[in-house]
Every structure is written in structure tokens, then in C-alpha cells.
Design an enzyme around this catalytic site. Structure first.
Site: not given
Length: 273
Positions: A5, A25, A27, A41, A85
Site C-alpha cells: 500500500h 499500489e 497514488d 498521497h 490510485d
């Protein structure tokens, strides 16, 4: 798929894969003209994590390409899936198509190396807002007009807003999507969330007329919540601690039923027992 993440700095790619992630993942923030700008993020983010690591998006893509190109000194064979994301909340709804086009061009140039032995990972475009479904059509249009529609074979989709599953299906219909669908469900690790919607997504995946191919749950950092998610039948778990998920997958209750996905496992195919 063990999904690391918030991997937003190039150095974190090695870190998360070495802990056991076969997927990451990342951002993606956009500027006011809908150009993908940073892998960032920002505050607030998950408990126990630094929220402010970042790269310029195109530089991150180059680092990611190295990590997923066989023969490169930075290559990780087991890194097979990347979820972007897409932080489209900063955009107007009517910019979604442009964002998709610009994202596709960035990926084509910096990740896929213009179709010439680029990175091999599968890519999921994760969109937080159903109203931004035109990001998908814009992305597809750009790859087609640039002469590389075949790269859509490597691209899948996710709407990450925890919307009603019927509403998500409707957005895909509008976007002309008929496959390659990952469905996320989850909440920041600072809060608890039940598995009710995950179970609905799994039921859709396993029905004869569902639109979902894979279901993943985020953000899971504890052994017991990992077991609960596996018991619910998810295909992927997003985590800040890939080693925790890997440990649970090694427990006798799960070892026989689950294995870590490799490049040969098609992420767009619904797994049939």
C-alpha cells in the site's frame, strides 16, 4: 495478490517487494490541467505510515519500468501487478477524459517504452468517483490513437469509492467495460470496517452474470483481519505489512487453499475452483 500500500517513492518498490508483495499500489495526483503530476498521497494517510513520500509521476514510471522489465538490474520477477490510485478528486468531472488520455500517454512513453520491451506488469486504473468513468474511455482512445491498442490487454479497472455494486456495474456499462474488473472494498487501517460489502462483491464475482473478476480488500495489517478476508474469499489484500499477509498464507489453514500469484496468473480471469 499481496498488494503493498502507498508505494510512492522508487526506493519503496524494492522495500515492499522484498517484504513479500507481488503487487503495489501507487497514488497519482493531477495538476489543474489534468496531467498526472506526482506519486503522492499527502496527509492524512494510514496510521503508522509517512504520508509525504513522492516522485514526479513520469520518473516513478521509469523506476517501475526497470523493476518490471526482465533483464534489468532492478528487475523483480514477482512484481506482476500495479494499482494506480488515481486521485481525481482535485479535477472537475468534465476533465476525466483528458486525465485518462494524459495518463495513457505518460504510461506509453515512460512505462511501456512506446511498446518496445517496456515494463510487463499488469496495470489497474483505480478511480474513486463513478462520475469519472470517462477516464477509462479517454485512456483507451489515447492508446488507440497512438497506435498501441494491444496494451489495453494489460489494463484493468477498479472503482474504489465503496459504492453500491449495482451503481458500479452501471458506470462500467457507460464506459463500455466488459472485463478486467477488480473490485476494491475497504477503509484506512485507522478504522475498522466489516466484510459485508466484500461478501457481496465475492458473490457477484462467483455468479454466472457478475461483472467482477477479482475482489481486493484494504488496508489490512493484522493477522486476524487477514484471516477474515481470506475466509471471505478475496483475491487480493492491500497492506502496509506484506510480510504479515505472507505469514498468514503460510499457515496450514490457508497454505492448501491459496498461493501467491505469479506472472502466469491472469489477473483478469475469474478464478474457478
Amino acid at each position: 495478490w499481496i498488494m503493498g500500500h502507498m508505494v510512492n517513492a522508487i526506493a519503496q518498490i524494492d522495500e515492499f517487494v522484498n517484504l513479500g508483495a507481488n503487487s503495489i499500489e501507487t497514488d497519482v495526483s493531477f495538476d489543474s490541467s489534468a496531467n498526472p503530476e506526482y506519486t503522492y498521497h499527502g496527509v492524512p494517510c494510514d496510521c503508522g505510515r509517512t504520508c509525504t513520500k513522492w516522485e514526479h509521476f513520469n520518473e516513478f514510471l521509469k523506476g517501475l519500468r526497470k523493476a518490471t522489465t526482465p533483464g534489468d538490474s532492478k528487475y523483480h520477477e514477482k512484481l506482476v501487478l500495479v494499482v494506480f490510485d488515481l486521485k481525481t478528486g482535485s479535477l472537475y468531472d468534465n476533465q476525466a477524459s483528458d486525465a485518462g488520455k494524459k495518463l495513457a500517454k505518460s504510461l506509453l512513453q515512460n512505462y511501456w517504452n512506446n511498446g518496445n520491451n517496456g515494463g510487463r506488469a499488469y496495470i489497474v486504473l483505480s478511480i474513486p468517483n463513478l462520475a469519472h468513468y470517462k477516464l477509462i474511455t479517454g485512456f483507451k482512445e489515447a492508446l488507440t490513437s497512438e497506435g498501441h491498442p494491444e496494451l489495453m490487454d494489460k489494463v484493468g479497472y477498479d472503482f474504489s469509492g465503496n459504492d453500491d455494486i449495482g451503481d458500479v456495474a452501471n458506470a462500467y456499462k457507460k464506459a463500455g467495460v466488459t472485463g478486467h474488473v477488480w473490485q476494491s472494498d475497504g477503509i484506512t487501517n485507522c478504522l475498522l470496517r466489516g466484510l459485508d460489502r466484500v461478501r457481496k462483491a465475492v458473490a457477484n464475482r462467483d455468479s454466472s452474470n457478475g461483472y467482477i473478476n477479482k475482489v481486493y480488500y484494504w488496508t489490512v495489517d493484522k493477522r486476524q483481519s487477514t484471516r477474515d478476508a481470506l475466509d471471505a474469499g478475496v483475491d487480493g489484500i492491500m497492506t502496509n505489512y506484506p510480510d504479515v499477509i505472507a505469514d498468514v498464507l503460510n499457515e496450514s489453514a490457508y497454505k492448501a487453499k491459496f498461493r501467491i500469484a505469479s506472472y502466469d496468473d491472469n489477473p483478469w480471469e475469474t478464478f474457478k475452483n
